[in-house]
Scaffold this active site. Structure first.
Site, PDB file in Angstrom:
ATOM      1  N   SER A 195       0.849  -1.295   0.186  1.00  0.00           N
ATOM      2  CA  SER A 195      -0.043  -0.047   0.147  1.00  0.00           C
ATOM      3  C   SER A 195       0.836   1.337  -0.147  1.00  0.00           C
ATOM      4  CB  SER A 195      -1.036  -0.388   1.606  1.00  0.00           C
ATOM      5  OG  SER A 195      -1.329   0.996   1.348  1.00  0.00           O
ATOM      6  N   TYR A 252      -1.480   0.430  10.506  1.00  0.00           N
ATOM      7  CA  TYR A 252      -2.111  -0.260   8.961  1.00  0.00           C
ATOM      8  C   TYR A 252      -0.630   0.354   8.464  1.00  0.00           C
ATOM      9  CZ  TYR A 252      -3.841  -0.837   4.917  1.00  0.00           C
ATOM     10  OH  TYR A 252      -3.787  -0.935   3.460  1.00  0.00           O
ATOM     11  N   GLU A 267      -0.052   3.452   1.329  1.00  0.00           N
ATOM     12  CA  GLU A 267       0.188   4.043   2.950  1.00  0.00           C
ATOM     13  C   GLU A 267       2.001   3.627   3.934  1.00  0.00           C
ATOM     14  OE1 GLU A 267      -1.881   5.281   6.068  1.00  0.00           O
ATOM     15  OE2 GLU A 267      -2.847   6.137   4.486  1.00  0.00           O
TER      16      GLU A 267
END
Ligand code: NAP
Ligand code: G4F
Length: 331
Positions: free
Chosen positions: A124, A148, A126
Protein backbone atom coordinates in the site's frame (compact mmCIF):
# COMPACT_ATOMS: atom_id res chain seq x y z
CA UNK A 1 -6.03 -27.32 -18.65
CA UNK A 2 -7.16 -24.01 -17.16
CA UNK A 3 -4.92 -22.17 -14.75
CA UNK A 4 -5.95 -22.10 -11.11
CA UNK A 5 -5.96 -18.96 -8.96
CA UNK A 6 -6.59 -18.63 -5.24
CA UNK A 7 -7.69 -15.24 -3.87
CA UNK A 8 -7.67 -14.37 -0.17
CA UNK A 9 -10.01 -11.43 0.45
CA UNK A 10 -12.32 -12.47 -2.41
CA UNK A 11 -15.30 -10.94 -0.58
CA UNK A 12 -13.60 -7.52 -0.57
CA UNK A 13 -13.56 -4.79 -3.23
CA UNK A 14 -10.37 -5.88 -5.00
CA UNK A 15 -11.02 -9.61 -4.58
CA UNK A 16 -14.34 -9.28 -6.37
CA UNK A 17 -12.91 -7.33 -9.34
CA UNK A 18 -9.96 -9.70 -9.57
CA UNK A 19 -12.31 -12.70 -9.56
CA UNK A 20 -14.28 -11.07 -12.42
CA UNK A 21 -11.06 -10.58 -14.40
CA UNK A 22 -9.72 -14.09 -13.83
CA UNK A 23 -13.04 -15.82 -14.57
CA UNK A 24 -13.17 -13.85 -17.84
CA UNK A 25 -9.65 -15.05 -18.63
CA UNK A 26 -10.72 -18.69 -18.18
CA UNK A 27 -9.07 -19.32 -14.80
CA UNK A 28 -10.50 -21.76 -12.30
CA UNK A 29 -10.99 -19.29 -9.44
CA UNK A 30 -11.08 -20.20 -5.75
CA UNK A 31 -11.46 -17.81 -2.86
CA UNK A 32 -10.90 -17.82 0.87
CA UNK A 33 -13.80 -16.79 3.10
CA UNK A 34 -13.62 -16.48 6.85
CA UNK A 35 -16.31 -17.67 9.20
CA UNK A 36 -18.92 -15.06 10.05
CA UNK A 37 -22.40 -15.24 11.58
CA UNK A 38 -23.87 -13.67 8.44
CA UNK A 39 -22.76 -14.17 4.83
CA UNK A 40 -20.92 -11.22 3.28
CA UNK A 41 -21.06 -12.21 -0.38
CA UNK A 42 -22.76 -9.17 -1.96
CA UNK A 43 -19.73 -8.26 -4.09
CA UNK A 44 -19.41 -11.75 -5.58
CA UNK A 45 -23.07 -12.84 -5.71
CA UNK A 46 -22.98 -12.65 -9.52
CA UNK A 47 -20.06 -15.12 -9.57
CA UNK A 48 -21.50 -17.80 -7.27
CA UNK A 49 -21.58 -21.11 -9.13
CA UNK A 50 -18.58 -20.08 -11.22
CA UNK A 51 -16.04 -19.82 -8.38
CA UNK A 52 -15.14 -22.07 -5.45
CA UNK A 53 -15.18 -20.80 -1.88
CA UNK A 54 -13.06 -22.31 0.92
CA UNK A 55 -13.08 -21.52 4.64
CA UNK A 56 -9.78 -20.25 6.04
CA UNK A 57 -8.43 -17.35 8.07
CA UNK A 58 -5.18 -15.38 8.02
CA UNK A 59 -4.95 -16.03 11.76
CA UNK A 60 -4.95 -19.80 11.32
CA UNK A 61 -1.85 -21.34 9.73
CA UNK A 62 -3.32 -24.83 9.33
CA UNK A 63 -6.40 -23.51 7.53
CA UNK A 64 -4.15 -21.72 5.02
CA UNK A 65 -2.04 -24.83 4.40
CA UNK A 66 -5.21 -26.87 3.93
CA UNK A 67 -6.82 -24.54 1.39
CA UNK A 68 -3.61 -24.15 -0.62
CA UNK A 69 -3.11 -27.92 -0.62
CA UNK A 70 -6.72 -28.49 -1.76
CA UNK A 71 -6.70 -25.85 -4.51
CA UNK A 72 -3.06 -26.24 -5.66
CA UNK A 73 -3.17 -22.82 -7.36
CA UNK A 74 -0.69 -21.63 -9.95
CA UNK A 75 -1.24 -18.08 -8.70
CA UNK A 76 -2.15 -16.88 -5.20
CA UNK A 77 -3.33 -13.30 -4.63
CA UNK A 78 -3.11 -12.32 -0.96
CA UNK A 79 -5.62 -9.47 -0.75
CA UNK A 80 -7.05 -10.24 2.69
CA UNK A 81 -6.36 -7.60 5.33
CA UNK A 82 -7.83 -5.26 7.89
CA UNK A 83 -7.82 -2.43 5.36
CA UNK A 84 -9.45 0.54 7.14
CA UNK A 85 -6.72 2.85 8.48
CA UNK A 86 -8.62 4.43 11.45
CA UNK A 87 -9.54 0.97 12.79
CA UNK A 88 -5.84 0.18 13.04
CA UNK A 89 -5.47 2.66 15.93
CA UNK A 90 -8.37 0.96 17.73
CA UNK A 91 -7.04 -2.55 17.13
CA UNK A 92 -3.29 -2.29 16.54
CA UNK A 93 -2.48 -5.82 17.72
CA UNK A 94 -5.12 -7.47 15.56
CA UNK A 95 -4.05 -5.32 12.61
CA UNK A 96 -0.51 -6.67 12.99
CA UNK A 97 -1.76 -10.24 13.29
CA UNK A 98 -3.83 -9.95 10.09
CA UNK A 99 -1.71 -7.71 7.94
CA UNK A 100 1.84 -8.54 9.02
CA UNK A 101 2.02 -12.05 10.49
CA UNK A 102 -0.90 -13.12 8.30
CA UNK A 103 1.36 -12.57 5.29
CA UNK A 104 4.14 -14.64 6.85
CA UNK A 105 1.59 -17.41 7.37
CA UNK A 106 0.54 -17.27 3.71
CA UNK A 107 4.16 -17.31 2.48
CA UNK A 108 5.06 -20.19 4.83
CA UNK A 109 2.05 -22.17 3.65
CA UNK A 110 3.09 -21.64 0.01
CA UNK A 111 6.67 -22.65 0.80
CA UNK A 112 5.51 -25.85 2.49
CA UNK A 113 2.84 -26.91 -0.02
CA UNK A 114 4.38 -25.85 -3.35
CA UNK A 115 7.11 -23.19 -3.69
CA UNK A 116 6.34 -22.90 -7.41
CA UNK A 117 3.08 -21.03 -6.66
CA UNK A 118 3.34 -17.38 -7.75
CA UNK A 119 2.31 -14.99 -4.97
CA UNK A 120 0.94 -11.44 -5.15
CA UNK A 121 1.07 -9.39 -1.93
CA UNK A 122 -1.23 -6.36 -1.59
CA UNK A 123 1.09 -3.59 -0.41
CA UNK A 124 0.00 0.00 0.00
CA UNK A 125 0.95 3.61 -0.59
CA UNK A 126 0.18 4.10 3.12
CA UNK A 127 3.74 2.77 3.61
CA UNK A 128 5.04 6.13 2.27
CA UNK A 129 3.05 8.02 4.95
CA UNK A 130 4.97 11.20 5.76
CA UNK A 131 6.43 11.18 2.29
CA UNK A 132 10.17 11.39 1.74
CA UNK A 133 9.89 12.46 -1.91
CA UNK A 134 7.27 13.54 -4.47
CA UNK A 135 6.13 11.60 -6.43
CA UNK A 136 6.68 8.23 -4.72
CA UNK A 137 8.42 5.40 -6.60
CA UNK A 138 9.50 1.83 -5.82
CA UNK A 139 12.70 3.32 -4.33
CA UNK A 140 11.13 5.96 -2.06
CA UNK A 141 11.88 5.22 1.63
CA UNK A 142 8.88 4.30 3.79
CA UNK A 143 7.59 6.40 6.73
CA UNK A 144 4.26 4.86 7.77
CA UNK A 145 1.90 6.95 9.92
CA UNK A 146 -0.54 4.36 11.30
CA UNK A 147 -0.47 0.83 12.71
CA UNK A 148 -1.98 -0.15 9.34
CA UNK A 149 0.94 1.45 7.45
CA UNK A 150 3.47 -0.16 9.78
CA UNK A 151 1.87 -3.59 9.33
CA UNK A 152 2.04 -3.19 5.54
CA UNK A 153 5.76 -2.30 5.69
CA UNK A 154 6.38 -5.58 7.54
CA UNK A 155 4.30 -7.43 4.95
CA UNK A 156 6.20 -5.80 2.09
CA UNK A 157 9.60 -6.73 3.46
CA UNK A 158 8.64 -10.29 4.46
CA UNK A 159 7.49 -10.77 0.85
CA UNK A 160 10.82 -9.44 -0.47
CA UNK A 161 12.63 -11.57 2.09
CA UNK A 162 10.88 -14.81 1.09
CA UNK A 163 11.66 -14.04 -2.55
CA UNK A 164 15.33 -13.55 -1.74
CA UNK A 165 15.64 -16.33 0.88
CA UNK A 166 13.68 -19.10 -0.81
CA UNK A 167 13.52 -17.97 -4.43
CA UNK A 168 9.70 -17.74 -4.29
CA UNK A 169 8.03 -15.87 -7.14
CA UNK A 170 6.58 -13.33 -4.71
CA UNK A 171 5.71 -9.79 -5.83
CA UNK A 172 4.64 -6.75 -3.86
CA UNK A 173 2.23 -4.38 -5.59
CA UNK A 174 2.44 -0.93 -3.98
CA UNK A 175 -1.03 0.28 -4.88
CA UNK A 176 -2.27 3.80 -4.34
CA UNK A 177 -5.93 4.36 -3.34
CA UNK A 178 -8.37 2.72 -5.71
CA UNK A 179 -12.12 2.91 -5.48
CA UNK A 180 -15.33 1.73 -7.14
CA UNK A 181 -19.06 1.28 -6.50
CA UNK A 182 -17.98 -1.83 -4.52
CA UNK A 183 -15.78 0.20 -2.14
CA UNK A 184 -16.52 -0.21 1.59
CA UNK A 185 -18.92 2.50 2.79
CA UNK A 186 -16.49 3.77 5.47
CA UNK A 187 -13.80 4.95 3.00
CA UNK A 188 -14.02 8.61 2.08
CA UNK A 189 -14.93 8.27 -1.62
CA UNK A 190 -17.83 5.92 -1.00
CA UNK A 191 -18.91 7.77 2.14
CA UNK A 192 -19.21 10.92 0.01
CA UNK A 193 -20.95 9.31 -2.97
CA UNK A 194 -23.37 7.42 -0.72
CA UNK A 195 -24.00 10.67 1.18
CA UNK A 196 -24.64 12.60 -2.04
CA UNK A 197 -27.15 9.99 -3.19
CA UNK A 198 -28.97 10.01 0.16
CA UNK A 199 -29.20 13.80 0.18
CA UNK A 200 -30.36 13.90 -3.44
CA UNK A 201 -33.08 11.34 -2.70
CA UNK A 202 -34.22 13.11 0.48
CA UNK A 203 -32.99 10.33 2.79
CA UNK A 204 -30.45 12.54 4.58
CA UNK A 205 -29.56 16.20 4.89
CA UNK A 206 -25.79 16.19 5.47
CA UNK A 207 -22.60 14.16 5.58
CA UNK A 208 -19.85 14.57 8.20
CA UNK A 209 -16.22 14.43 7.14
CA UNK A 210 -12.78 14.88 8.68
CA UNK A 211 -9.78 16.41 6.90
CA UNK A 212 -10.85 17.98 3.59
CA UNK A 213 -7.27 19.00 2.73
CA UNK A 214 -5.75 15.50 2.56
CA UNK A 215 -4.66 14.60 -0.97
CA UNK A 216 -4.70 11.17 -2.56
CA UNK A 217 -3.85 9.63 -5.91
CA UNK A 218 -7.19 7.91 -6.60
CA UNK A 219 -7.78 5.34 -9.36
CA UNK A 220 -10.42 2.76 -10.33
CA UNK A 221 -10.19 -0.71 -8.73
CA UNK A 222 -11.02 -2.44 -12.03
CA UNK A 223 -7.87 -0.96 -13.57
CA UNK A 224 -5.72 -1.87 -10.58
CA UNK A 225 -6.57 -5.60 -10.44
CA UNK A 226 -5.37 -5.82 -14.06
CA UNK A 227 -1.96 -4.65 -12.81
CA UNK A 228 -1.95 -7.38 -10.13
CA UNK A 229 -2.47 -10.04 -12.79
CA UNK A 230 0.20 -8.55 -15.06
CA UNK A 231 2.75 -8.67 -12.22
CA UNK A 232 2.33 -12.43 -11.93
CA UNK A 233 2.77 -12.95 -15.70
CA UNK A 234 6.31 -11.49 -15.81
CA UNK A 235 9.48 -13.56 -16.20
CA UNK A 236 10.88 -12.27 -12.92
CA UNK A 237 9.24 -11.33 -9.61
CA UNK A 238 9.56 -7.63 -8.80
CA UNK A 239 7.77 -4.79 -6.99
CA UNK A 240 5.70 -2.10 -8.70
CA UNK A 241 4.00 1.19 -7.83
CA UNK A 242 0.48 1.33 -9.29
CA UNK A 243 -1.00 4.84 -9.39
CA UNK A 244 -2.45 7.41 -11.77
CA UNK A 245 0.25 10.04 -11.19
CA UNK A 246 -2.42 12.66 -10.41
CA UNK A 247 -3.60 13.69 -6.93
CA UNK A 248 -6.68 15.50 -5.66
CA UNK A 249 -7.84 16.82 -2.28
CA UNK A 250 -10.85 15.37 -0.45
CA UNK A 251 -12.41 18.80 -1.10
CA UNK A 252 -12.14 18.17 -4.91
CA UNK A 253 -13.83 14.81 -4.46
CA UNK A 254 -16.67 16.50 -2.57
CA UNK A 255 -17.07 19.27 -5.16
CA UNK A 256 -17.25 16.85 -8.10
CA UNK A 257 -19.58 14.39 -6.36
CA UNK A 258 -22.10 17.00 -5.14
CA UNK A 259 -21.82 18.96 -8.40
CA UNK A 260 -22.63 15.84 -10.43
CA UNK A 261 -25.92 15.52 -8.51
CA UNK A 262 -26.69 19.24 -8.92
CA UNK A 263 -26.09 19.97 -5.21
CA UNK A 264 -24.08 22.71 -3.45
CA UNK A 265 -21.68 20.82 -1.14
CA UNK A 266 -21.26 23.81 1.19
CA UNK A 267 -24.90 23.40 2.27
CA UNK A 268 -24.53 19.72 3.15
CA UNK A 269 -20.96 18.93 4.30
CA UNK A 270 -20.14 19.23 8.01
CA UNK A 271 -16.66 18.77 9.43
CA UNK A 272 -16.26 16.74 12.59
CA UNK A 273 -12.98 16.84 14.56
CA UNK A 274 -13.69 13.28 15.78
CA UNK A 275 -13.00 12.13 12.22
CA UNK A 276 -9.45 13.55 12.18
CA UNK A 277 -6.68 10.96 12.55
CA UNK A 278 -4.02 10.86 15.29
CA UNK A 279 -1.39 11.12 12.52
CA UNK A 280 -2.45 12.03 8.98
CA UNK A 281 -0.95 11.14 5.61
CA UNK A 282 -1.22 14.55 3.96
CA UNK A 283 -0.35 13.98 0.34
CA UNK A 284 0.19 10.84 -1.73
CA UNK A 285 1.05 10.87 -5.42
CA UNK A 286 2.60 7.90 -7.18
CA UNK A 287 4.92 7.57 -10.15
CA UNK A 288 3.72 4.55 -12.17
CA UNK A 289 6.51 4.80 -14.80
CA UNK A 290 7.97 1.37 -14.04
CA UNK A 291 4.56 -0.33 -14.35
CA UNK A 292 3.89 1.53 -17.59
CA UNK A 293 7.27 0.53 -19.01
CA UNK A 294 7.54 -3.08 -17.83
CA UNK A 295 3.91 -4.19 -17.47
CA UNK A 296 2.53 -1.95 -20.23
CA UNK A 297 -0.14 -0.97 -17.69
CA UNK A 298 -2.06 2.30 -17.87
CA UNK A 299 -5.26 3.25 -16.02
CA UNK A 300 -8.35 3.74 -18.21
CA UNK A 301 -10.62 5.63 -15.75
CA UNK A 302 -9.71 9.15 -14.56
CA UNK A 303 -10.76 10.83 -11.31
CA UNK A 304 -13.88 12.62 -12.55
CA UNK A 305 -15.13 9.51 -14.36
CA UNK A 306 -14.51 7.46 -11.19
CA UNK A 307 -16.40 9.83 -8.88
CA UNK A 308 -19.36 10.25 -11.22
CA UNK A 309 -19.54 6.47 -11.78
CA UNK A 310 -19.74 6.01 -8.00
CA UNK A 311 -22.40 8.71 -7.51
CA UNK A 312 -24.53 7.20 -10.31
CA UNK A 313 -24.19 3.71 -8.81
CA UNK A 314 -25.23 4.91 -5.34
CA UNK A 315 -28.18 6.83 -6.77
CA UNK A 316 -29.31 3.73 -8.66
CA UNK A 317 -28.88 1.47 -5.61
CA UNK A 318 -30.64 3.77 -3.16
CA UNK A 319 -33.49 4.45 -5.58
CA UNK A 320 -34.40 0.77 -5.39
CA UNK A 321 -33.22 -0.36 -1.92
CA UNK A 322 -32.79 2.72 0.32
CA UNK A 323 -31.99 0.90 3.55
CA UNK A 324 -29.50 -1.60 2.10
CA UNK A 325 -26.50 -0.07 3.88
CA UNK A 326 -26.42 1.95 7.10
CA UNK A 327 -25.95 5.71 6.89
CA UNK A 328 -22.24 6.35 6.34
CA UNK A 329 -22.25 9.33 8.73
CA UNK A 330 -21.85 6.88 11.60
CA UNK A 331 -18.15 6.48 10.57
P1 NAP B 1 -11.49 -4.77 1.62
O1 NAP B 1 -12.61 -4.42 0.70
O2 NAP B 1 -11.52 -4.25 3.02
O3 NAP B 1 -11.40 -6.38 1.67
C1 NAP B 1 -10.59 -7.03 2.62
C2 NAP B 1 -10.80 -8.53 2.50
O4 NAP B 1 -9.97 -9.19 3.47
C3 NAP B 1 -12.25 -9.00 2.77
O5 NAP B 1 -12.55 -10.03 1.89
C4 NAP B 1 -12.15 -9.54 4.19
O6 NAP B 1 -13.11 -10.52 4.49
C5 NAP B 1 -10.76 -10.18 4.13
N1 NAP B 1 -10.18 -10.46 5.45
C6 NAP B 1 -9.96 -9.58 6.45
N2 NAP B 1 -9.40 -10.21 7.50
C7 NAP B 1 -9.28 -11.51 7.16
C8 NAP B 1 -8.79 -12.67 7.82
N3 NAP B 1 -8.31 -12.62 9.08
N4 NAP B 1 -8.80 -13.86 7.16
C9 NAP B 1 -9.29 -13.95 5.93
N5 NAP B 1 -9.79 -12.88 5.24
C10 NAP B 1 -9.79 -11.69 5.86
O7 NAP B 1 -10.09 -4.31 1.00
P2 NAP B 1 -9.71 -3.95 -0.53
O8 NAP B 1 -9.94 -2.50 -0.73
O9 NAP B 1 -10.31 -4.95 -1.43
O10 NAP B 1 -8.12 -4.14 -0.47
C11 NAP B 1 -7.52 -5.40 -0.79
C12 NAP B 1 -6.10 -5.41 -0.27
O11 NAP B 1 -5.36 -4.35 -0.87
C13 NAP B 1 -5.97 -5.20 1.24
O12 NAP B 1 -4.86 -5.96 1.68
C14 NAP B 1 -5.66 -3.71 1.37
O13 NAP B 1 -4.97 -3.46 2.56
C15 NAP B 1 -4.80 -3.51 0.14
N6 NAP B 1 -4.80 -2.17 -0.44
C16 NAP B 1 -5.97 -1.57 -0.79
C17 NAP B 1 -5.94 -0.33 -1.40
C18 NAP B 1 -7.22 0.37 -1.82
O14 NAP B 1 -7.16 1.58 -2.09
N7 NAP B 1 -8.33 -0.33 -1.93
C19 NAP B 1 -4.72 0.30 -1.67
C20 NAP B 1 -3.54 -0.36 -1.33
C21 NAP B 1 -3.59 -1.61 -0.72
P3 NAP B 1 -14.58 -10.12 5.07
O15 NAP B 1 -15.42 -9.83 3.86
O16 NAP B 1 -14.96 -11.35 5.80
O17 NAP B 1 -14.38 -8.92 5.96
O1 G4F C 1 -10.65 6.76 2.16
P1 G4F C 1 -9.70 6.70 3.29
O2 G4F C 1 -10.20 6.15 4.58
O3 G4F C 1 -8.43 5.92 2.75
P2 G4F C 1 -6.90 5.83 3.24
O4 G4F C 1 -6.77 6.10 4.69
O5 G4F C 1 -6.08 6.67 2.33
O6 G4F C 1 -6.58 4.28 3.03
C1 G4F C 1 -6.98 3.59 1.86
O7 G4F C 1 -5.96 3.68 0.89
C2 G4F C 1 -4.73 3.03 1.26
C3 G4F C 1 -3.75 3.26 0.11
O8 G4F C 1 -3.06 4.48 0.30
C4 G4F C 1 -5.01 1.57 1.50
F1 G4F C 1 -3.85 0.92 1.79
C5 G4F C 1 -6.00 1.42 2.64
O9 G4F C 1 -6.30 0.03 2.83
C6 G4F C 1 -7.28 2.15 2.24
O10 G4F C 1 -7.85 1.47 1.15
O11 G4F C 1 -9.14 8.17 3.61
C7 G4F C 1 -8.57 8.98 2.61
C8 G4F C 1 -8.36 10.40 3.16
C9 G4F C 1 -7.63 10.43 4.50
O12 G4F C 1 -6.63 11.42 4.45
C10 G4F C 1 -8.69 10.83 5.50
O13 G4F C 1 -8.20 11.60 6.61
O14 G4F C 1 -9.63 10.99 3.38
C11 G4F C 1 -9.59 11.67 4.61
N1 G4F C 1 -10.96 11.80 5.14
C12 G4F C 1 -11.59 12.98 5.39
N2 G4F C 1 -12.80 12.76 5.94
C13 G4F C 1 -11.75 10.79 5.51
C14 G4F C 1 -12.92 11.38 6.01
N3 G4F C 1 -11.60 9.46 5.46
C15 G4F C 1 -12.63 8.69 5.90
N4 G4F C 1 -12.50 7.33 5.83
N5 G4F C 1 -13.78 9.23 6.42
C16 G4F C 1 -13.99 10.58 6.50
O15 G4F C 1 -15.01 11.05 6.98
Amino acid sequence: MSRRALITGITGQDGSYLADLLVDKGYEVSGVVRRSSAANLWRIEHLLGRIHLHPADLLDQLSLIKVIDEVRPHELYNLAAMSFVPASWDQPMLTGEFNAQGVTRVLEAVRQVDPAIRVYQASSSEMFGKVREIPQTELTPFYPRSPYGVSKVFAHYITVNYRESYDLFAVSGILFNHESPRRGIEFVTRKVTDGVARIKLGLADSVSLGNLDAQRDWGFAGDYVRAMWLMLQQERADDYVIATGVSHAVRDLVEIAFGHAGLDWKKHVRTDPKLLRPAEVDHLIGDPSKAKRQLEWTPAVDFTALVTMMVDADLARLSTEPRHIANASTW
